[in-house]
Design a protein around this motif. Structure first.
Motif, PDB file in Angstrom:
ATOM      1  N   GLN A 126      -4.573  32.519 -28.688  1.00 55.93           N
ATOM      2  CA  GLN A 126      -4.131  33.072 -29.965  1.00 55.93           C
ATOM      3  C   GLN A 126      -4.434  34.557 -29.924  1.00 55.93           C
ATOM      4  O   GLN A 126      -5.499  34.966 -29.451  1.00 55.93           O
ATOM      5  CB  GLN A 126      -4.897  32.422 -31.123  1.00 55.93           C
ATOM      6  CG  GLN A 126      -4.582  32.974 -32.496  1.00 55.93           C
ATOM      7  CD  GLN A 126      -3.446  32.221 -33.157  1.00 55.93           C
ATOM      8  OE1 GLN A 126      -2.739  31.475 -32.488  1.00 55.93           O
ATOM      9  NE2 GLN A 126      -3.265  32.415 -34.448  1.00 55.93           N
ATOM     10  N   GLN A 128      -4.349  38.634 -31.792  1.00 53.95           N
ATOM     11  CA  GLN A 128      -4.476  39.375 -33.049  1.00 53.95           C
ATOM     12  C   GLN A 128      -4.402  40.864 -32.746  1.00 53.95           C
ATOM     13  O   GLN A 128      -5.140  41.365 -31.892  1.00 53.95           O
ATOM     14  CB  GLN A 128      -5.810  39.038 -33.737  1.00 53.95           C
ATOM     15  CG  GLN A 128      -6.050  39.783 -35.028  1.00 53.95           C
ATOM     16  CD  GLN A 128      -5.077  39.370 -36.116  1.00 53.95           C
ATOM     17  OE1 GLN A 128      -4.864  38.185 -36.343  1.00 53.95           O
ATOM     18  NE2 GLN A 128      -4.489  40.345 -36.783  1.00 53.95           N
ATOM     19  N   GLN A 171     -10.524  37.323 -38.030  1.00 58.76           N
ATOM     20  CA  GLN A 171      -9.230  36.718 -38.309  1.00 58.76           C
ATOM     21  C   GLN A 171      -8.845  35.700 -37.242  1.00 58.76           C
ATOM     22  O   GLN A 171      -8.293  34.638 -37.552  1.00 58.76           O
ATOM     23  CB  GLN A 171      -8.165  37.814 -38.417  1.00 58.76           C
ATOM     24  CG  GLN A 171      -8.334  38.705 -39.641  1.00 58.76           C
ATOM     25  CD  GLN A 171      -7.417  39.922 -39.620  1.00 58.76           C
ATOM     26  OE1 GLN A 171      -7.077  40.438 -38.559  1.00 58.76           O
ATOM     27  NE2 GLN A 171      -7.007  40.376 -40.806  1.00 58.76           N
ATOM     28  N   LEU A 172      -9.136  36.020 -35.986  1.00 55.98           N
ATOM     29  CA  LEU A 172      -8.846  35.079 -34.902  1.00 55.98           C
ATOM     30  C   LEU A 172      -9.621  33.778 -35.073  1.00 55.98           C
ATOM     31  O   LEU A 172      -9.056  32.680 -34.976  1.00 55.98           O
ATOM     32  CB  LEU A 172      -9.211  35.708 -33.561  1.00 55.98           C
ATOM     33  CG  LEU A 172      -8.124  36.437 -32.774  1.00 55.98           C
ATOM     34  CD1 LEU A 172      -8.684  36.897 -31.435  1.00 55.98           C
ATOM     35  CD2 LEU A 172      -6.897  35.566 -32.563  1.00 55.98           C
ATOM     36  N   GLU A 174     -11.064  32.490 -37.719  1.00 58.63           N
ATOM     37  CA  GLU A 174     -10.680  31.756 -38.922  1.00 58.63           C
ATOM     38  C   GLU A 174      -9.272  31.178 -38.817  1.00 58.63           C
ATOM     39  O   GLU A 174      -8.984  30.128 -39.414  1.00 58.63           O
ATOM     40  CB  GLU A 174     -10.805  32.659 -40.139  1.00 58.63           C
ATOM     41  CG  GLU A 174     -12.245  33.038 -40.453  1.00 58.63           C
ATOM     42  CD  GLU A 174     -12.403  33.906 -41.685  1.00 58.63           C
ATOM     43  OE1 GLU A 174     -13.517  33.944 -42.231  1.00 58.63           O
ATOM     44  OE2 GLU A 174     -11.413  34.554 -42.097  1.00 58.63           O
ATOM     45  N   SER A 175      -8.401  31.827 -38.061  1.00 56.09           N
ATOM     46  CA  SER A 175      -7.030  31.318 -37.915  1.00 56.09           C
ATOM     47  C   SER A 175      -6.997  29.985 -37.191  1.00 56.09           C
ATOM     48  O   SER A 175      -6.038  29.222 -37.326  1.00 56.09           O
ATOM     49  CB  SER A 175      -6.167  32.341 -37.168  1.00 56.09           C
ATOM     50  OG  SER A 175      -6.520  32.420 -35.789  1.00 56.09           O
TER      51      SER A 175
END
Length: 228
Positions: A126, A128, A171-172, A174-175
Motif C-alpha cells: 500500500q 501513500q 495514514q498508511l 490506519e488505512s
C-alpha cells in the motif's frame, strides 16, 4: 539531581572523572563518555550540527547511537509514556527510523515493521504520497501481509520536523485497519505538522522542556563545543 553540568566519567578502561562543562570547553563531548547522573536527554549533547549546508538536515542525531548507553537511555525515554499501553508491533520509518524502531522493538520484545520509501519492496504494498521536510514530493509504502484490523502499532522515527513523513505513515497504518498506539521520535518540532501529531496522537520524545525552544530554533547550545 544534577543538571547539564553533571559529572561525567570516561569509558570503563579509564578511571578519569571530569566535569561535563570542562570537557565541553575543551572540545565536543566524547562519544563514549557517559554522565554519572543520566537525566533525561543527557545524550542530546552527542548530536552533531550540520556543517554541509542547506541541502542537509540541520543536525545529525545518529552520533548518539554510537554510544550504547545513550541509545539504551534514548529508547527508555521514548517508551516511558507507553508502559501501560498494549503494543503488538513497532513500525519504523525509512531510513533512520529503522535504527530507533528496531531498538524499541527489541526492548519491548516485539516485532519490527519497516515502512519503506516506495520502490524497494518486492511484495504487494500500500502506498501513500507525502511531502518531506525539504518540501519534496515522495511516496512511501508498507507491505500488505502484516497489518490487520486490531493490530496496535507504535510508529517510530528519528526526528519529526514538518510532520509530513509521520502523517503519511499514520495514514498508511490506519488505512490497513491497524491502530496507532502512539508516535515516538527523538524530537518533535513545534511546526504545524508537529503540533498536529501532538494534538491527535499519544506521543513521546526525548527533549526536556528547557531545550524545546532550541529545537524549534534549529540550534542547540551544545553545538558550540563542536566549533572549538
Amino acid at each position: 539531581m544534577c543538571d547539564s553540568l553533571s559529572l561525567i566519567h570516561s569509558p570503563p578502561h579509564s578511571p578519569k572523572f571530569l566535569p561535563l562543562k570542562a570537557q565541553l570547553l575543551s572540545g565536543k563531548m566524547d562519544v563514549f563518555t557517559n554522565p554519572v547522573d543520566r537525566h533525561k536527554g543527557w545524550y542530546l549533547s552527542l548530536m552533531a550540527p550540520n556543517i554541509k549546508g542547506p541541502l542537509f538536515a540541520w543536525l545529525d542525531p545518529s552520533r548518539l547511537y554510537c554510544n550504547s548507553q545513550a541509545l539504551a537511555d534514548c529508547v527508555r525515554d521514548l517508551l516511558s509514556p507507553f508502559h501501560d499501553d498494549t503494543i503488538d508491533l513497532v513500525a519504523g520509518l525509512d531510513a533512520m527510523g529503522f535504527i530507533l524502531g528496531a531498538s524499541v522493538a527489541t526492548t519491548l520484545g516485539k516485532g519490527f515493521l519497516a515502512i519503506r520509501k516506495a520502490g524497494h519492496l518486492c511484495v504487494a504494498t500500500q502506498t501513500q504520497n507525502y511531502s518531506d521536510y525539504t518540501g519534496r514530493e515522495k511516496t512511501m509504502e508498507v507491505r500488505l501481509d502484516v497489518l490487520r484490523p486490531g493490530t496496535r502499532v507504535l510508529i517510530v522515527d528519528q526526528w519529526i520536523e514538518t510532520g509530513g513523513t509521520m502523517k503519511a505513515a499514520i495514514q498508511l497504518v490506519e488505512s490497513l485497519g491497524a491502530t496507532v498506539v502512539g508516535v515516538a521520535a527523538v524530537a518533535i518540532e513545534n511546526t504545524e505538522g508537529g503540533k498536529w501529531i501532538k494534538e491527535n496522537y499519544k506521543f513521546s520524545h526525548c527533549i526536556p522542556k528547557e531545550l524545546q525552544s532550541q529545537i524549534d530554533q534549529k540550534y542547540l547550545e551544545s553545538f558550540n563545543a563542536f566549533n572549538n
